[in-house]
Design a protein around this motif. Structure first.
Motif, PDB file in Angstrom:
ATOM      1  N   SER A 176     -68.670-110.821  40.335  1.00 23.55           N
ATOM      2  CA  SER A 176     -68.556-111.570  39.077  1.00 23.55           C
ATOM      3  C   SER A 176     -67.749-112.844  39.293  1.00 23.55           C
ATOM      4  O   SER A 176     -66.847-112.890  40.120  1.00 23.55           O
ATOM      5  N   VAL A 177     -68.124-113.878  38.556  1.00 27.92           N
ATOM      6  CA  VAL A 177     -67.399-115.154  38.606  1.00 27.92           C
ATOM      7  C   VAL A 177     -66.933-115.477  37.197  1.00 27.92           C
ATOM      8  O   VAL A 177     -67.742-115.710  36.305  1.00 27.92           O
ATOM      9  N   ASP A 178     -65.615-115.470  37.012  1.00 24.16           N
ATOM     10  CA  ASP A 178     -65.063-115.797  35.702  1.00 24.16           C
ATOM     11  C   ASP A 178     -64.325-117.124  35.786  1.00 24.16           C
ATOM     12  O   ASP A 178     -64.357-117.812  36.818  1.00 24.16           O
ATOM     13  N   THR A 182     -63.477-119.439  39.130  1.00 24.30           N
ATOM     14  CA  THR A 182     -64.019-120.788  39.314  1.00 24.30           C
ATOM     15  C   THR A 182     -62.898-121.798  39.554  1.00 24.30           C
ATOM     16  O   THR A 182     -63.080-122.755  40.305  1.00 24.30           O
ATOM     17  N   ILE A 208     -74.709-113.174  42.939  1.00 25.62           N
ATOM     18  CA  ILE A 208     -74.257-113.277  41.550  1.00 25.62           C
ATOM     19  C   ILE A 208     -75.463-113.200  40.617  1.00 25.62           C
ATOM     20  O   ILE A 208     -76.367-114.037  40.678  1.00 25.62           O
ATOM     21  N   GLU A 210     -75.129-112.719  37.098  1.00 29.21           N
ATOM     22  CA  GLU A 210     -74.810-113.165  35.743  1.00 29.21           C
ATOM     23  C   GLU A 210     -73.637-114.129  35.773  1.00 29.21           C
ATOM     24  O   GLU A 210     -72.658-113.913  36.494  1.00 29.21           O
ATOM     25  N   MET A 211     -73.749-115.211  35.029  1.00 28.64           N
ATOM     26  CA  MET A 211     -72.649-116.164  34.897  1.00 28.64           C
ATOM     27  C   MET A 211     -72.573-116.646  33.465  1.00 28.64           C
ATOM     28  O   MET A 211     -73.602-116.928  32.840  1.00 28.64           O
ATOM     29  N   GLU A 212     -71.361-116.752  32.949  1.00 23.74           N
ATOM     30  CA  GLU A 212     -71.171-117.279  31.605  1.00 23.74           C
ATOM     31  C   GLU A 212     -71.448-118.787  31.588  1.00 23.74           C
ATOM     32  O   GLU A 212     -71.390-119.456  32.627  1.00 23.74           O
ATOM     33  N   VAL A 215     -68.833-120.997  33.057  1.00 24.50           N
ATOM     34  CA  VAL A 215     -68.744-120.846  34.511  1.00 24.50           C
ATOM     35  C   VAL A 215     -69.803-121.705  35.193  1.00 24.50           C
ATOM     36  O   VAL A 215     -69.526-122.393  36.188  1.00 24.50           O
ATOM     37  N   ILE A 216     -71.021-121.687  34.648  1.00 22.92           N
ATOM     38  CA  ILE A 216     -72.091-122.533  35.198  1.00 22.92           C
ATOM     39  C   ILE A 216     -71.689-124.004  35.120  1.00 22.92           C
ATOM     40  O   ILE A 216     -71.828-124.765  36.081  1.00 22.92           O
ATOM     41  N   VAL A 242     -79.999-116.655  36.044  1.00 27.51           N
ATOM     42  CA  VAL A 242     -79.110-117.812  36.017  1.00 27.51           C
ATOM     43  C   VAL A 242     -79.908-119.093  35.783  1.00 27.51           C
ATOM     44  O   VAL A 242     -79.495-119.969  35.009  1.00 27.51           O
TER      45      VAL A 242
END
Length: 273
Positions: A176-178, A182, A208, A210-212, A215-216, A242
């Motif tokens: 996960s990337v939050d 980032t 990855i 899923e990214m919010e 975050v993108i 994504v």
């Protein structure tokens, strides 16, 4: 009688009644009593023997040994993540037990004059307070250094920039990337581009799913920042989920950013050809 001679006699009295002192101490430290074996097993810290050592340093006025011992104990408790409340209860129990034995000693020996008693009281309590102060300072300092080292390790593992040629590096992002991550990615990427003179950064996003939205957007800004430093970003492994989100948000890479389906394709293109 001089205070030095008196303290020698007091310490000898405690040593002659060692078992009685230990039993009284364990009675005072009711919460710690049941944890003594666990602390010895997990932290290799013998609380009972250390209590005798501490009492010796205090009564004999061996300040240097007391300070070194406090530092050693602070680091040991921080290393093994032992509960601070147990340490505080244990030392305060040592204080109370020591004063009970001083009272008992004086009832037997009747040698401590009033003036000497007050000097002794000041000396003993000051030494115990000094021990606690140095213990907590070293516990806190060492604990902070452990936390910092662990955080740096996690950050390095979460942003593994891998050089494959003098000018090309790979950044495989997995999990996960939050927002926090980032921020770490931004700092590490820009710092490494400057330090390693990276000309091409292959950012693999296949790990990855899923990214919010934010975050993108942040990753897009990191790519732009890399370009400002003369580094071209190659994106590989973008997942359909994504990409759909990027389309709906109206995001698109600038003309200098390349995209490839897989990391293998990037390696084939930039390393083999």
């Amino acid at each position: 009688m001089e205070l030095v001679q008196e303290t020698d006699k007091i310490l000898e009295f405690i040593r002659q009644n060692k078992k009685k002192f230990e039993n009284a101490l364990l009675t005072e430290a009711s919460n710690v009593r049941d944890k003594i074996e666990d602390i010895l097993r997990f932290g290799n810290i013998d609380l009972v023997n250390n209590a005798h050592k501490l009492v010796g340093y205090i009564v004999e006025g061996r300040d240097q040994e007391l300070q070194s011992f406090a530092k050693q104990e602070g680091i040991a408790w921080a290393t093994h993540e032992l509960t601070l409340s147990f340490k505080l209860e244990w030392v305060q129990a040592i204080r109370r037990t020591l004063w009970d034995f001083l009272k008992e000693y004086n009832e037997v020996a009747k040698e401590i004059a009033l003036e000497e008693f007050f000097l002794l009281e000041k000396k003993i309590n000051s030494s115990i307070d000094q021990f606690l102060n140095i213990f907590f300072i070293n516990y806190s300092t060492y604990k902070d250094s452990l936390i910092k080292a662990q955080r740096e390790l996690v950050e390095n593992l979460s942003v593994p920039i891998i050089p494959i040629t003098p000018s090309i590096c790979i950044l495989p992002l997995i999990g996960s990337v939050d927002t926090f991550r980032t921020n770490v990615i931004e700092e590490k990427v820009l710092m490494e581009i400057g330090k390693l003179r990276i000309q091409k950064l292959i950012m693999d996003l296949s790990g990855i799913a899923e990214m919010e939205n934010q975050v993108i957007e942040h990753l897009m800004k990191i790519i732009d920042g890399s370009a400002m430093m003369g580094c071209q970003t190659v994106i590989t492994g973008l997942r359909a989920e994504v990409v759909r989100k990027m389309i709906h948000l109206g995001f698109k890479f600038d003309k200098n950013t390349k995209t490839l389906g897989t990391l293998q394709q990037a390696l084939n293109q930039y390393l083999i050809n």
